[in-house]
Design a protein around this motif. Structure first.
Motif, PDB file in Angstrom:
ATOM      1  N   ASN A 203      26.479  41.671  -9.932  1.00 46.18           N
ATOM      2  CA  ASN A 203      26.265  42.931  -9.202  1.00 46.18           C
ATOM      3  C   ASN A 203      25.352  42.698  -7.992  1.00 46.18           C
ATOM      4  N   LEU A 204      25.356  41.451  -7.510  1.00 42.58           N
ATOM      5  CA  LEU A 204      24.560  41.094  -6.331  1.00 42.58           C
ATOM      6  C   LEU A 204      25.415  41.310  -5.074  1.00 42.58           C
ATOM      7  N   ALA A 205      25.056  42.344  -4.322  1.00 43.37           N
ATOM      8  CA  ALA A 205      25.923  42.778  -3.218  1.00 43.37           C
ATOM      9  C   ALA A 205      25.397  42.306  -1.865  1.00 43.37           C
ATOM     10  N   VAL A 206      26.329  42.052  -0.972  1.00 41.65           N
ATOM     11  CA  VAL A 206      25.987  41.674   0.406  1.00 41.65           C
ATOM     12  C   VAL A 206      25.540  42.923   1.167  1.00 41.65           C
ATOM     13  N   VAL A 207      24.410  42.804   1.827  1.00 44.31           N
ATOM     14  CA  VAL A 207      23.895  43.860   2.700  1.00 44.31           C
ATOM     15  C   VAL A 207      24.197  43.414   4.134  1.00 44.31           C
ATOM     16  N   GLY A 208      24.276  44.347   5.063  1.00 41.52           N
ATOM     17  CA  GLY A 208      24.779  44.003   6.403  1.00 41.52           C
ATOM     18  C   GLY A 208      23.867  43.171   7.287  1.00 41.52           C
ATOM     19  N   ARG A 209      23.451  42.007   6.819  1.00 37.54           N
ATOM     20  CA  ARG A 209      22.666  41.055   7.615  1.00 37.54           C
ATOM     21  C   ARG A 209      23.146  39.650   7.266  1.00 37.54           C
ATOM     22  N   TYR A 210      23.448  38.877   8.286  1.00 39.04           N
ATOM     23  CA  TYR A 210      23.955  37.524   8.075  1.00 39.04           C
ATOM     24  C   TYR A 210      23.328  36.613   9.117  1.00 39.04           C
ATOM     25  N   VAL A 211      23.018  35.364   8.725  1.00 40.51           N
ATOM     26  CA  VAL A 211      22.751  34.299   9.701  1.00 40.51           C
ATOM     27  C   VAL A 211      23.801  33.235   9.414  1.00 40.51           C
ATOM     28  N   LEU A 212      24.608  32.953  10.420  1.00 43.55           N
ATOM     29  CA  LEU A 212      25.788  32.100  10.196  1.00 43.55           C
ATOM     30  C   LEU A 212      25.843  30.958  11.215  1.00 43.55           C
ATOM     31  N   PRO A 213      26.450  29.843  10.823  1.00 44.47           N
ATOM     32  CA  PRO A 213      26.649  28.757  11.794  1.00 44.47           C
ATOM     33  C   PRO A 213      27.859  29.069  12.678  1.00 44.47           C
ATOM     34  N   GLY A 214      27.899  28.514  13.893  1.00 37.98           N
ATOM     35  CA  GLY A 214      29.027  28.727  14.804  1.00 37.98           C
ATOM     36  C   GLY A 214      30.359  28.285  14.184  1.00 37.98           C
ATOM     37  N   ARG A 215      30.254  27.388  13.204  1.00 41.72           N
ATOM     38  CA  ARG A 215      31.454  26.877  12.522  1.00 41.72           C
ATOM     39  C   ARG A 215      32.274  27.995  11.851  1.00 41.72           C
ATOM     40  N   ILE A 216      31.644  29.112  11.584  1.00 41.55           N
ATOM     41  CA  ILE A 216      32.354  30.204  10.893  1.00 41.55           C
ATOM     42  C   ILE A 216      33.558  30.689  11.715  1.00 41.55           C
ATOM     43  N   PHE A 217      33.485  30.527  13.049  1.00 47.33           N
ATOM     44  CA  PHE A 217      34.570  31.075  13.878  1.00 47.33           C
ATOM     45  C   PHE A 217      35.907  30.398  13.594  1.00 47.33           C
ATOM     46  N   SER A 218      35.884  29.069  13.425  1.00 48.55           N
ATOM     47  CA  SER A 218      37.172  28.402  13.177  1.00 48.55           C
ATOM     48  C   SER A 218      37.715  28.836  11.815  1.00 48.55           C
ATOM     49  N   LEU A 219      36.828  29.127  10.864  1.00 51.24           N
ATOM     50  CA  LEU A 219      37.296  29.611   9.555  1.00 51.24           C
ATOM     51  C   LEU A 219      37.846  31.034   9.677  1.00 51.24           C
ATOM     52  N   LEU A 220      37.199  31.839  10.520  1.00 47.28           N
ATOM     53  CA  LEU A 220      37.696  33.212  10.721  1.00 47.28           C
ATOM     54  C   LEU A 220      39.088  33.186  11.351  1.00 47.28           C
ATOM     55  N   GLU A 221      39.298  32.199  12.227  1.00 48.24           N
ATOM     56  CA  GLU A 221      40.612  32.111  12.892  1.00 48.24           C
ATOM     57  C   GLU A 221      41.743  31.883  11.897  1.00 48.24           C
ATOM     58  N   SER A 222      41.421  31.237  10.791  1.00 42.67           N
ATOM     59  CA  SER A 222      42.500  30.983   9.816  1.00 42.67           C
ATOM     60  C   SER A 222      42.390  31.887   8.582  1.00 42.67           C
ATOM     61  N   THR A 223      41.509  32.892   8.649  1.00 43.33           N
ATOM     62  CA  THR A 223      41.370  33.810   7.500  1.00 43.33           C
ATOM     63  C   THR A 223      42.496  34.844   7.520  1.00 43.33           C
ATOM     64  N   LYS A 224      43.197  34.934   6.401  1.00 41.96           N
ATOM     65  CA  LYS A 224      44.306  35.900   6.284  1.00 41.96           C
ATOM     66  C   LYS A 224      43.736  37.267   5.892  1.00 41.96           C
ATOM     67  N   PRO A 225      44.455  38.336   6.191  1.00 41.29           N
ATOM     68  CA  PRO A 225      43.977  39.653   5.748  1.00 41.29           C
ATOM     69  C   PRO A 225      43.714  39.651   4.241  1.00 41.29           C
ATOM     70  N   GLY A 226      42.589  40.254   3.844  1.00 47.16           N
ATOM     71  CA  GLY A 226      42.217  40.286   2.423  1.00 47.16           C
ATOM     72  C   GLY A 226      42.092  41.718   1.938  1.00 47.16           C
ATOM     73  N   ALA A 227      40.950  42.046   1.304  1.00 43.43           N
ATOM     74  CA  ALA A 227      40.743  43.389   0.747  1.00 43.43           C
ATOM     75  C   ALA A 227      41.028  44.445   1.818  1.00 43.43           C
TER      76      ALA A 227
END
Ligand code: G1P
Length: 289
Positions: A203-227
């Motif tokens: 029940n540990l939920a994500v709150v709207g704050r993130y620190v992310l590496p620039g590498r996340i963008f290439s992963l987002l590019e290949s992320t398929k629609p989910g929920a």
């Protein structure tokens, strides 16, 4: 991620349907808690964390946010002529001088992950923050994003804000499964977006704050629609976990979900009770109900 965080992304292209009809013309991020719009609290937090570049991912209807951070010539002239120095300084200092704003359009509402991906050309390949202004976090010390940026720099990893939520609410959040490191930090094993309570790994939920590496963008590019048929940031972070470690962090502070009416009311009450000019009258009013 030893590089300091300089850029923060604010996904603000949502429709704000929970606040219709007000949000027919007012962006939900412009709804005030006392005298400041939600976006101002979010921006203050980013600046406190060391950001000098604020990236707003917006849509064609959200001019108010750009206007808010722009110079208000007429108003400033009138306040100056009337000798209203304090008000003038309030209007002129919504942002420190060294901070710049960049506006990026999200042409279609394809999800939070897609909104963040729209910021790629501005962020490039460096660590960056994401703040969802609906999640207003109050505290007295360092802002939540500053706490996270410090941890990210120290641990050289991505950091996601989390807090416990009632089991029956897991379907409103990204949920993490994580191994505790200490009282506040945990190593994330997996992340899933809006699982049903019976499927949720915790029940540990994500709150709207993130620190992310620039590498996340290439992963987002290949992320398929989910929920919900949307491109989810949670899914891209879950993919990132296979390449590098990401920490969940229980921030110091109190979160108000200002994406719904009750949350906005609670935030308003809380901030009024912290304000010496309003606290007593607010307490009397509530006691009389
Ligand atoms: C988004 C994220 C979700 C997170 C939540 C926090 O959901 O997708 O993982 O838990 O923000 O507020 P939204 O509230 O936009 O549906």
């Amino acid at each position: 991620m030893t590089q300091r965080l300089r850029k923060v992304v604010f996904p603000v292209a949502g429709l704000g349907t929970r606040f219709l009809p007000a949000t027919k013309v007012v962006a939900k991020e412009m709804l005030p808690v006392l005298d400041r719009p939600l976006i101002q609290y979010a921006v203050d937090e980013a600046v406190d964390a060391g950001a000098d570049t604020l990236i707003f991912v917006t849509n064609r209807y959200k001019h108010a946010i750009a206007d808010y951070f722009d110079k208000a010539y007429e108003l400033e002239q009138k306040l100056e002529a009337a000798g209203k120095k304090e008000l003038l300084s309030l209007v002129q200092n919504v942002l420190p001088k060294n901070v710049r704003c960049v506006f990026v359009t999200q042409p279609e509402a394809l999800g939070l992950g897609h909104a963040v991906l729209c910021a790629k050309p501005v962020v490039g390949n460096e660590p960056f923050g994401v703040i969802l202004p609906d999640d207003l976090i109050w505290n007295t010390g360092a802002s939540a994003l500053k706490q996270m940026a410090d941890l990210a720099a120290f641990e050289n990893s991505g950091v996601i804000a989390v807090e416990e939520v009632p089991r029956e609410q897991t379907n409103k959040y990204g949920i993490v499964d994580a191994t505790p490191i200490n009282d506040r930090a945990a190593l994330i094993k997996l992340m899933v977006e809006k699982p049903k309570p019976e499927d949720a790994p915790s029940n540990l939920a994500v709150v709207g704050r993130y620190v992310l590496p620039g590498r996340i963008f290439s992963l987002l590019e290949s992320t398929k629609p989910g929920a919900g048929g949307e491109i989810q940031l949670t899914d891209a972070i879950d993919a990132l976990l296979k390449q590098e470690r990401v920490l969940a962090y229980r921030f110091e502070g109190e979160r108000f979900d200002c994406g719904n009416k009750l949350g906005l009311v609670k935030a308003t009450m809380h901030f009024a009770l912290q304000d010496p000019a309003l606290a007593e009258a607010t307490r009397e009013f509530v006691a009389g109900k």
